[in-house]
Design an enzyme around this catalytic site. Structure first.
Site, short mmCIF file in Angstrom:
data_model
loop_
_atom_site.label_atom_id
_atom_site.label_comp_id
_atom_site.label_asym_id
_atom_site.label_seq_id
_atom_site.Cartn_x
_atom_site.Cartn_y
_atom_site.Cartn_z
N GLU A 1 4.61 -5.27 7.08
CA GLU A 1 3.89 -4.20 7.79
C GLU A 1 4.39 -3.98 9.22
OE1 GLU A 1 2.48 -6.52 5.89
OE2 GLU A 1 0.93 -5.63 4.63
N GLU B 1 -0.75 -9.26 -0.82
CA GLU B 1 -2.19 -9.48 -0.60
C GLU B 1 -2.96 -9.49 -1.93
OE1 GLU B 1 -2.25 -6.25 2.39
OE2 GLU B 1 -3.29 -7.69 3.67
N ALA C 1 0.87 -1.18 0.00
CA ALA C 1 0.00 0.00 0.00
C ALA C 1 0.91 1.22 0.00
CB ALA C 1 -0.88 -0.02 1.24
N1 COA Z 1 4.68 3.21 -0.60
C1 COA Z 1 5.13 4.36 -1.09
N2 COA Z 1 6.30 4.49 -1.74
C2 COA Z 1 7.05 3.38 -1.89
C3 COA Z 1 6.64 2.13 -1.42
C4 COA Z 1 5.39 2.06 -0.74
N3 COA Z 1 4.91 0.92 -0.26
N4 COA Z 1 7.59 1.22 -1.71
C5 COA Z 1 8.57 1.89 -2.36
N5 COA Z 1 8.24 3.19 -2.47
C6 COA Z 1 9.01 4.24 -3.13
C7 COA Z 1 10.25 4.64 -2.32
O1 COA Z 1 9.89 5.58 -1.31
C8 COA Z 1 11.11 5.24 -3.40
O2 COA Z 1 10.67 6.54 -3.68
P1 COA Z 1 11.77 7.72 -3.93
O3 COA Z 1 12.50 7.30 -5.19
O4 COA Z 1 10.93 8.95 -4.11
O5 COA Z 1 12.66 7.73 -2.74
C9 COA Z 1 10.81 4.37 -4.62
O6 COA Z 1 9.56 3.76 -4.35
C10 COA Z 1 11.84 3.30 -4.88
O7 COA Z 1 11.99 2.55 -3.68
P2 COA Z 1 13.40 2.35 -2.94
O8 COA Z 1 13.11 2.09 -1.50
O9 COA Z 1 14.34 3.45 -3.27
O10 COA Z 1 13.90 1.02 -3.65
P3 COA Z 1 14.87 -0.10 -3.04
O11 COA Z 1 15.23 -0.99 -4.17
O12 COA Z 1 15.96 0.53 -2.26
O13 COA Z 1 13.94 -0.91 -1.99
C11 COA Z 1 11.90 -2.01 -1.27
C12 COA Z 1 12.82 -1.61 -2.46
C13 COA Z 1 10.64 -2.63 -1.82
C14 COA Z 1 12.64 -3.02 -0.38
C15 COA Z 1 11.58 -0.75 -0.44
O14 COA Z 1 11.10 0.26 -1.33
C16 COA Z 1 10.54 -0.95 0.61
O15 COA Z 1 10.83 -1.49 1.66
N6 COA Z 1 9.29 -0.51 0.35
C17 COA Z 1 8.21 -0.58 1.31
C18 COA Z 1 7.68 -1.99 1.41
C19 COA Z 1 6.57 -2.04 2.46
O16 COA Z 1 6.80 -1.82 3.63
N7 COA Z 1 5.36 -2.37 2.01
C20 COA Z 1 4.22 -2.50 2.86
C21 COA Z 1 3.53 -1.22 2.98
S1 COA Z 1 2.15 -1.35 4.04
#
Ligand code: COA
Length: 259
Positions: free
Chosen positions: A134, A114, A66
């Site tokens: 989460e 999900e 999300a």
């Molecule tokens: N919501 C909003 N933005 C998100 C996102 C999410 N769930 N997941 C990734 N993004 C955004 C990042 O903030 C980043 O934005 P930016 O370029 O403006 O900084 C962009 O997507 C790229 O992500 P980044 O974190 O730089 O890539 P990465 O390869 O270093 O890491 C993940 C990838 C998936 C491991 C990491 O983005 C992450 O942990 N995301 C959240 C996952 C999460 O907790 N999901 C459950 C949400 S309830």
């Protein structure tokens, strides 16, 4: 068909839905949920759509959860409304009478995992990663993840994934039954379309009734065996049943019409 956050493309009666927010790894904001709701209405309604594939734009992510930006100022009441909305749209996917296949092309985290689990089954690319992270944010899955993950991989494995907030790769997802196939990234859509085409050659009412009966397993409001009985008998009301059995006896391929 045009949507703010989705690309859609019809290929041989399969509607390919691509979630298109690659800058945020296809995170699900309210608009994506609204668009998924609207596209599923069309799936239910339009006979020319016979199966569905859901995937994410880009090479890195299916859906990374999300959209965390929408969580910051959420009250408890708003959180209830958000989860109800997500659960409702994902239930619409799960209850679709036409098969919905998730093509997981990278991260399937949180709401992404999900969403994949709400689809009827999943195909993963070798670089796919699954998780319910989460707890790292002080929250928990709210779009049906606690229920479907336990159903799909068992309580022990599901709780380890949810409580540690970690990720599993495609081969672990395959070993635990979360995905049906693991393929090279460039083979993902090909594999999904191959299976979709095979399903399309079967009797559509029988296919829809299989989905309905399988979904009854985890629906406490329903008796699964009774649902199966009603679904089974409904097939006998179709001309496709006559065609299927006659074609077998005449040693030819059946031609189903969906009636
Ligand atoms: N919501 C909003 N933005 C998100 C996102 C999410 N769930 N997941 C990734 N993004 C955004 C990042 O903030 C980043 O934005 P930016 O370029 O403006 O900084 C962009 O997507 C790229 O992500 P980044 O974190 O730089 O890539 P990465 O390869 O270093 O890491 C993940 C990838 C998936 C491991 C990491 O983005 C992450 O942990 N995301 C959240 C996952 C999460 O907790 N999901 C459950 C949400 S309830």
């Amino acid at each position: 068909m045009s949507f703010q956050t989705l690309f859609t493309k019809m290929e041989d009666h399969t509607l390919i839905i691509t979630i298109n927010r690659p800058d945020v790894l296809n995170a699900l904001n309210k608009q994506v949920i609204n668009d998924l709701d609207a596209v599923m209405d069309r799936v239910y309604k339009f006979p020319e759509i016979k199966s569905v594939v859901i995937t994410g734009a880009g090479l890195k992510s299916f859906v990374a959860g999300a959209d965390i930006n929408e969580f910051e100022s959420l009250s408890k009441e708003e959180a209830i409304a958000l989860a109800k909305r997500g659960q409702g749209v994902f239930a619409k996917i799960e209850n679709s009478p036409k098969p919905v296949i998730a093509c997981v092309n990278g991260f399937a985290l949180g709401g992404g995992c999900e969403l994949a689990m709400a689809c009827h089954f999943r195909i993963a690319s070798e670089n796919a990663k699954f998780g319910q992270p989460e707890v790292n944010l002080g929250i928990m899955p709210g779009y049906g993840g606690t229920q479907r993950l336990v159903q799909l991989i068992g309580k022990g494995r599901a709780l380890e994934l949810m409580l540690t907030g970690g990720m599993i790769d495609a081969s672990a997802a395959f070993a635990s039954g979360l995905v049906n196939h693991v393929v090279m990234p460039d083979q993902l859509l090909t594999k999904a379309k191959e299976i979709a085409t095979l399903i399309q050659s079967k009797a559509p009412v029988a296919v829809a009734k299989c989905i309905e009966a399988a979904n009854a397993v985890h629906n406490e409001a329903l008796n699964g065996y009774e649902t199966e009985l009603n679904a089974f008998s409904a097939c006998f009301d179709t001309t496709d049943m006559v065609e299927g059995t006659t074609a077998f006896l005449e040693k030819r391929k059946p031609v189903f019409t969906g009636k």
